[in-house]
Design an enzyme around this catalytic site. Structure first.
Site, PDB file in Angstrom:
ATOM      1  N   ARG A   1      12.438   8.176  12.864  1.00 48.40           N
ATOM      2  CA  ARG A   1      11.345   7.545  13.613  1.00 48.40           C
ATOM      3  C   ARG A   1      11.665   7.362  15.103  1.00 48.40           C
ATOM      4  NH1 ARG A   1       8.709   2.556  10.201  1.00 48.40           N
ATOM      5  NH2 ARG A   1       9.120   3.251   8.087  1.00 48.40           N
TER       6      ARG A   1
ATOM      7  N   CYS B   1      14.368  -7.826   9.810  1.00 45.32           N
ATOM      8  CA  CYS B   1      13.095  -7.192  10.195  1.00 45.32           C
ATOM      9  C   CYS B   1      12.084  -8.235  10.645  1.00 45.32           C
ATOM     10  CB  CYS B   1      12.479  -6.452   9.014  1.00 45.32           C
ATOM     11  SG  CYS B   1      13.384  -4.982   8.536  1.00 45.32           S
TER      12      CYS B   1
ATOM     13  N   ALA C   1       0.806  -1.223   0.000  1.00 49.14           N
ATOM     14  CA  ALA C   1       0.000   0.000   0.000  1.00 49.14           C
ATOM     15  C   ALA C   1       0.838   1.271   0.000  1.00 49.14           C
ATOM     16  CB  ALA C   1      -0.940  -0.009   1.203  1.00 49.14           C
TER      17      ALA C   1
ATOM     18  N   HIS D   1      15.407   2.665   9.477  1.00 50.27           N
ATOM     19  CA  HIS D   1      15.726   2.058  10.781  1.00 50.27           C
ATOM     20  C   HIS D   1      17.227   1.793  10.811  1.00 50.27           C
ATOM     21  CE1 HIS D   1      11.421   0.216  11.119  1.00 50.27           C
ATOM     22  NE2 HIS D   1      11.506   1.257  11.915  1.00 50.27           N
TER      23      HIS D   1
ATOM     24  N   SER E   1       4.701   3.619   3.940  1.00 49.71           N
ATOM     25  CA  SER E   1       5.830   4.039   4.775  1.00 49.71           C
ATOM     26  C   SER E   1       6.702   5.087   4.097  1.00 49.71           C
ATOM     27  CB  SER E   1       6.664   2.819   5.174  1.00 49.71           C
ATOM     28  OG  SER E   1       6.041   2.137   6.229  1.00 49.71           O
TER      29      SER E   1
ATOM     30  N   GLY F   1       9.565   7.381   3.475  1.00 48.58           N
ATOM     31  CA  GLY F   1      10.943   7.247   3.957  1.00 48.58           C
ATOM     32  C   GLY F   1      11.491   5.832   3.790  1.00 48.58           C
ATOM     33  N   ASN F   2      10.595   4.871   3.494  1.00 47.80           N
ATOM     34  CA  ASN F   2      10.988   3.481   3.238  1.00 47.80           C
ATOM     35  C   ASN F   2      10.834   3.295   1.720  1.00 47.80           C
ATOM     36  OD1 ASN F   2      10.624   0.725   2.610  1.00 47.80           O
ATOM     37  ND2 ASN F   2       9.608   0.250   4.546  1.00 47.80           N
ATOM     38  N   VAL F   3      11.970   3.284   1.040  1.00 53.37           N
ATOM     39  CA  VAL F   3      11.979   3.347  -0.430  1.00 53.37           C
ATOM     40  C   VAL F   3      11.224   2.164  -1.056  1.00 53.37           C
ATOM     41  CG1 VAL F   3      13.486   3.486  -2.452  1.00 53.37           C
ATOM     42  CG2 VAL F   3      14.214   4.523  -0.294  1.00 53.37           C
ATOM     43  N   ALA F   4      11.444   0.961  -0.531  1.00 52.48           N
ATOM     44  CA  ALA F   4      10.789  -0.224  -1.117  1.00 52.48           C
ATOM     45  C   ALA F   4       9.274  -0.122  -0.975  1.00 52.48           C
ATOM     46  CB  ALA F   4      11.307  -1.489  -0.451  1.00 52.48           C
ATOM     47  N   SER F   5       8.815   0.269   0.202  1.00 54.08           N
ATOM     48  CA  SER F   5       7.375   0.393   0.424  1.00 54.08           C
ATOM     49  C   SER F   5       6.768   1.379  -0.562  1.00 54.08           C
ATOM     50  CB  SER F   5       7.107   0.842   1.867  1.00 54.08           C
ATOM     51  OG  SER F   5       5.900   1.562   1.988  1.00 54.08           O
TER      52      SER F   5
ATOM     53  N   GLU G   1      10.767   2.540  17.808  1.00 48.08           N
ATOM     54  CA  GLU G   1      10.643   1.526  16.758  1.00 48.08           C
ATOM     55  C   GLU G   1      11.154   0.155  17.202  1.00 48.08           C
ATOM     56  OE1 GLU G   1       9.390   2.129  13.377  1.00 48.08           O
ATOM     57  OE2 GLU G   1       8.576   3.928  14.317  1.00 48.08           O
TER      58      GLU G   1
HETATM   59  N1  LIG Z   1      11.513  -3.321   9.756  1.00 51.29           N
HETATM   60  C1  LIG Z   1      10.907  -3.253   8.476  1.00 51.29           C
HETATM   61  C2  LIG Z   1       9.624  -2.522   8.524  1.00 51.29           C
HETATM   62  C3  LIG Z   1       9.004  -2.326   7.192  1.00 51.29           C
HETATM   63  C4  LIG Z   1       7.693  -1.594   7.298  1.00 51.29           C
HETATM   64  N2  LIG Z   1       7.035  -1.524   6.001  1.00 51.29           N
HETATM   65  C5  LIG Z   1       5.753  -1.193   5.883  1.00 51.29           C
HETATM   66  O1  LIG Z   1       5.057  -0.976   6.850  1.00 51.29           O
HETATM   67  C6  LIG Z   1       5.185  -1.109   4.493  1.00 51.29           C
HETATM   68  C7  LIG Z   1       3.686  -1.288   4.421  1.00 51.29           C
HETATM   69  C8  LIG Z   1       3.128  -0.880   3.100  1.00 51.29           C
HETATM   70  O2  LIG Z   1       3.613   0.062   2.477  1.00 51.29           O
HETATM   71  O3  LIG Z   1       2.156  -1.544   2.636  1.00 51.29           O
HETATM   72  C9  LIG Z   1       7.888  -0.201   7.861  1.00 51.29           C
HETATM   73  O4  LIG Z   1       8.191   0.703   7.098  1.00 51.29           O
HETATM   74  O5  LIG Z   1       7.773  -0.043   9.094  1.00 51.29           O
END
Ligand SMILES: NCCC[C@H](NC(=O)CCC(=O)O)C(=O)O
EC number: 3.5.3.23
Length: 444
Positions: free
Chosen positions: A214, A368, A19, A250, A22, A24-28, A174
């Site tokens: 975070r 993780c 979805a 993180h 996140s 700041g979380n590039v993959a997300s 976190e």
């Molecule tokens: N330790 C790894 C945590 C990854 C987690 N990703 C997410 O929640 C992504 C959910 C989404 O985008 O559907 C986060 O960023 O906290």
């Protein structure tokens, strides 16, 4: 008495989806709106957990959370039947529904901070669930996380459970993703290293400008107090704000430790030399600091491959192995580095690769997916045995996944009332398999 580190992996829940929640979380963010495969995701996680058990490590499993979280949706004003609540939320705020449907509790490194009994003044093993306030979808985890941890580590003679920190950015916490426990022997008092992204009180310290930090220093200090750690064996390090701005959301995306090994990127921390000296002093020497230079692996490659979101485990013969995602094999610079690492004069002698791509696409690597609990055999004997990984539980959980999980899920599917029914049916059965009692709202 034997001392060791156990890993408790998060079971991927039936609503695992992409979805893009996140910031700041590039993959997300870059995989937002992709189609996920919850069945594969859960099986990839189980396979990794079972492989570690087969290596002779103590391995447990933590149950996922109830999603979609109807309780939170009702709390913000959606009403009627469960199906009504889902359809109203999908219309009024798809993002809110997505936040309430994330399977993010699978990343149990963020479930809590854990301090072993050898480190705390009262000789108990301490747990503080992380409040995860920086992200809405994660901020709804801590109460149920606490219930699940209490159902597994229930014996008050050995285990102390704290409430999560106050739900305010001042105490952004976190969990273990920003905490590493170093030691010479698992049973001896160790040094607990807390890595924070910013300080609320000390505004003279630098902070990231693009992405959020975070974890706060204030949260880390509060957890150290709750866990009764001695100042003499606690170290606080500020994460380099520049790497947070490059997607290191993180600390466990840029550093990992085990026993007397700290494996980290050259750019991971601020005041690196002074902080390493403090660790060395508090550890009374004999540390292995393995620094990965930017010239060999750039921050971008580290973030993409998750070189540092690996697990470093101590095997029966005392040597250490790295548990890495296959993404590290696919990145030429990282693969070359790991091939070289095992030939160097460090305790790390082997690398084992696992395909956890379903989780990786949301920014969660092998590290993780697990919560580390350093413990002794008396404490382990007090842990709910139904959550410990072995041939029987592995077979049972794979059957359970096959029976209840979909192999394709889009963010549109999250409003499907049938998904809610499937998810609750699965979790209800899981609490019986794992003997957890009624840990979920829908069971109460
Ligand atoms: N330790 C790894 C945590 C990854 C987690 N990703 C997410 O929640 C992504 C959910 C989404 O985008 O559907 C986060 O960023 O906290």
């Amino acid at each position: 008495m034997k001392h060791f580190e156990a890993n408790f992996d998060g079971l991927v829940g039936p609503t695992h989806n992409y979805a893009g929640l996140s910031f700041g979380n590039v993959a997300s963010q870059s995989n937002a709106a992709q189609i996920s495969n919850p069945k594969d995701a859960a099986k990839q996680g189980l396979k990794k957990a079972k492989a570690l058990a087969d290596m002779g490590l103590v391995q447990g499993v933590l149950a996922p959370q109830e999603r979609p979280d109807l309780h939170t949706l009702r709390r913000v004003g959606f009403s009627g039947s469960d199906a009504d609540v889902l359809s109203q939320a999908a219309k009024a705020s798809p993002v809110l529904l997505q936040a309430c449907a994330s399977a993010s509790s699978m990343w149990t490194a963020n479930a809590a901070t854990v301090s072993p009994s050898a480190d705390s003044a009262d000789g108990k093993l301490h747990f503080t669930p992380a409040n995860l306030v920086d992200k809405l979808h994660r901020s709804i985890e801590p109460a149920t996380t606490g219930n699940i941890l209490k159902a597994i580590f229930s014996d008050e003679r050995y285990f102390a459970h704290h409430q999560h920190l106050p739900e305010h950015p001042h105490f952004g916490d976190e969990g273990a993703a920003n905490h590493t426990r170093l030691c010479h022997d698992y049973g001896q008092a160790g040094v607990e290293v807390f890595v924070y992204g910013r300080s609320v009180a000390d505004l003279s310290r630098p902070a990231p400008v693009k992405y959020p930090a975070r974890q706060t220093l204030e949260a880390s200090q509060a957890v150290a107090r709750l866990h009764q750690l001695s100042d003499d064996r606690t170290v606080y390090i500020q994460q380099n704000p520049d790497v947070i701005d490059q997607g290191v959301f993180h600390n466990d995306v840029i550093a990992v430790g085990n026993q007397n090994v700290l494996f980290y990127h050259e750019q991971a921390f601020l005041e690196t030399q002074a902080k390493l000296a403090e660790i060395d002093k508090k550890m009374r020497g004999n540390m292995h600091f393995i620094e990965v230079p930017t010239a060999k692996v750039g921050v971008q490659d580290a973030v993409k491959s998750y070189l540092f979101n690996t697990q470093i485990v101590t095997l029966k013969d005392g040597s250490m192995a790295i548990i890495a995602p296959t993404d590290c094999q696919e990145n030429a610079a990282v693969h070359a580095y790991l091939n070289e690492l095992v030939t160097l004069n460090t305790p790390i002698k082997a690398v084992h690769y696992f395909d956890v791509k379903q989780s990786m696409q949301n920014g969660g690597g092998p590290a993780c997916l697990r919560l580390r609990v350093a413990m002794n055999d008396t404490e382990l004997a007090a842990v709910n045995p139904q959550v410990m990984m072995n041939d029987a539980l592995f077979a049972r959980l794979n059957q359970w996944v096959d029976k209840h999980y979909r192999d394709r899920l889009s963010t549109q599917d999250l409003a499907d009332p049938q998904l809610l029914i499937e998810s609750r049916t699965a979790l209800d059965e899981l609490t019986q398999i794992m003997n957890l009692g009624s840990v979920y709202q829908f069971q109460r």
